[in-house]
Enzyme design. Structure first.
Site, short mmCIF file in Angstrom:
data_model
loop_
_atom_site.label_atom_id
_atom_site.label_comp_id
_atom_site.label_asym_id
_atom_site.label_seq_id
_atom_site.Cartn_x
_atom_site.Cartn_y
_atom_site.Cartn_z
N CYS A 1 6.00 20.76 1.16
CA CYS A 1 6.03 22.09 0.57
C CYS A 1 6.02 23.10 1.71
O CYS A 1 5.04 23.17 2.46
CB CYS A 1 4.82 22.27 -0.33
SG CYS A 1 4.63 23.96 -0.89
N HIS B 1 9.63 30.65 10.98
CA HIS B 1 9.22 29.25 11.00
C HIS B 1 9.81 28.49 9.81
O HIS B 1 10.29 27.36 9.93
CB HIS B 1 7.69 29.19 10.95
CG HIS B 1 7.12 28.07 11.74
ND1 HIS B 1 6.62 28.24 13.01
CD2 HIS B 1 7.00 26.76 11.47
CE1 HIS B 1 6.19 27.08 13.47
NE2 HIS B 1 6.41 26.16 12.55
N GLU C 1 5.68 35.15 7.27
CA GLU C 1 6.23 36.38 7.85
C GLU C 1 7.20 36.12 8.99
O GLU C 1 7.93 36.99 9.40
CB GLU C 1 5.07 37.26 8.33
CG GLU C 1 4.28 37.84 7.17
CD GLU C 1 3.12 38.70 7.63
OE1 GLU C 1 2.94 38.85 8.84
OE2 GLU C 1 2.42 39.20 6.75
N ARG D 1 6.19 24.32 -9.75
CA ARG D 1 7.11 23.18 -9.61
C ARG D 1 6.38 21.89 -9.23
O ARG D 1 7.02 20.88 -8.91
CB ARG D 1 8.17 23.53 -8.55
CG ARG D 1 9.13 24.60 -9.04
CD ARG D 1 9.78 25.36 -7.92
NE ARG D 1 10.71 26.36 -8.44
CZ ARG D 1 10.34 27.56 -8.91
NH1 ARG D 1 9.07 27.90 -8.95
NH2 ARG D 1 11.26 28.40 -9.37
N ILE E 1 6.27 27.05 2.56
CA ILE E 1 6.16 28.36 1.91
C ILE E 1 6.55 29.45 2.90
O ILE E 1 6.07 29.45 4.05
CB ILE E 1 4.74 28.58 1.36
CG1 ILE E 1 4.44 27.48 0.32
CG2 ILE E 1 4.60 29.96 0.72
CD1 ILE E 1 3.04 27.49 -0.22
N GLU F 1 7.55 16.77 10.18
CA GLU F 1 7.39 15.37 10.60
C GLU F 1 7.97 14.38 9.59
O GLU F 1 7.97 13.16 9.83
CB GLU F 1 5.90 15.05 10.83
CG GLU F 1 5.33 15.59 12.13
CD GLU F 1 5.19 17.11 12.18
OE1 GLU F 1 4.78 17.69 11.15
OE2 GLU F 1 5.51 17.71 13.23
C1 DLZ Z 1 3.52 25.26 11.23
C2 DLZ Z 1 3.82 25.15 9.77
C3 DLZ Z 1 3.91 26.30 8.98
C4 DLZ Z 1 3.76 27.68 9.53
N1 DLZ Z 1 4.15 26.24 7.67
C5 DLZ Z 1 4.31 25.01 7.10
C6 DLZ Z 1 4.55 24.90 5.71
O1 DLZ Z 1 4.59 25.89 4.95
N2 DLZ Z 1 4.74 23.66 5.21
C7 DLZ Z 1 4.70 22.52 6.00
O2 DLZ Z 1 4.90 21.42 5.47
N3 DLZ Z 1 4.44 22.60 7.30
C8 DLZ Z 1 4.24 23.81 7.87
N4 DLZ Z 1 3.98 23.90 9.21
C9 DLZ Z 1 3.78 22.65 9.98
C10 DLZ Z 1 5.09 22.00 10.47
O3 DLZ Z 1 5.74 21.30 9.42
C11 DLZ Z 1 4.78 20.98 11.60
O4 DLZ Z 1 3.80 20.08 11.15
C12 DLZ Z 1 4.31 21.66 12.87
O5 DLZ Z 1 5.21 22.63 13.30
C13 DLZ Z 1 4.11 20.61 14.00
O6 DLZ Z 1 5.35 19.97 14.31
#
Ligand code: DLZ
Length: 170
Positions: A101, A109, A106, A148, A103, A79
């Site tokens: 951040c 995504h 598996e 970091r 990460i 977003e």
């Molecule tokens: C869904 C998701 C996942 C699996 N991992 C992260 C992440 O490591 N860091 C992060 O900032 N956001 C993650 N998100 C959420 C997505 O950025 C997003 O908010 C959703 O897919 C909804 O659009």
């Protein structure tokens, strides 16, 4: 095989040398009236809040007024692009710092989010002709992110702040 071993050592050295944390900006243009929006992803908030702290303190240390820093949360790093667009289109915002951040998990995504954010922030910067700073950690593990975000490799939030000021002065 020695190649991966040396690669890791040299990559580590490069990261340390490129660490801008605790650095100040040489060009002392008056930036006290500049307004900077900071967007923070709520995902991995332990990390992103540290990035914010670093960015905020570095901006203030370099002459940005506290009341000219606009702090806004978005749900996740994905977003950040839309959030940056909403901020960049405001006439009284001079730069947008985006902190997140992501990460590695598996699934794929990670790749989709990282690519989308990098492209999205670049597009917003060019569209609005304003600095939009990519302060998003993209790591294999939570520990790498901690390192970091105020850990042994400094704080990438500091670097994002320095980059924003340098780009405002450009
Ligand atoms: C869904 C998701 C996942 C699996 N991992 C992260 C992440 O490591 N860091 C992060 O900032 N956001 C993650 N998100 C959420 C997505 O950025 C997003 O908010 C959703 O897919 C909804 O659009």
């Amino acid at each position: 095989m020695l190649y991966p071993f040396f690669y890791l050592i040299f990559t580590d050295m490069a990261i340390k040398e490129k660490n801008l944390s605790a650095k100040t900006v040489d060009n002392k243009a008056d930036i006290s009236s500049k307004r900077i929006a900071i967007l923070i992803s709520e995902w991995n908030e332990e990390i992103t809040d540290s990035l914010f702290e670093g960015a905020f303190n570095t901006l203030v240390q370099n002459g940005i007024q506290k009341q000219n820093i606009i702090k806004t949360y978005v749900p996740g790093s994905f977003e950040l692009s839309l959030g940056a667009q909403k901020m960049a289109q405001k006439e009284n915002v001079d730069a947008v710092i985006c902190l997140g951040c992501v990460i590695q998990g598996e699934t794929r995504h990670f790749e989709f989010i990282c690519q989308s954010v990098a492209q999205g922030l670049k597009d917003v910067a060019l569209k609005y002709d304003k600095p939009v700073i990519f302060g998003v950690l993209t790591t294999d593990s939570f520990q790498q992110a901690l390192d970091r975000a105020g850990g042994k490799y400094g704080n990438k939030g500091d670097e994002a702040a320095i980059t924003a000021i340098k780009m405002i002065n450009l």
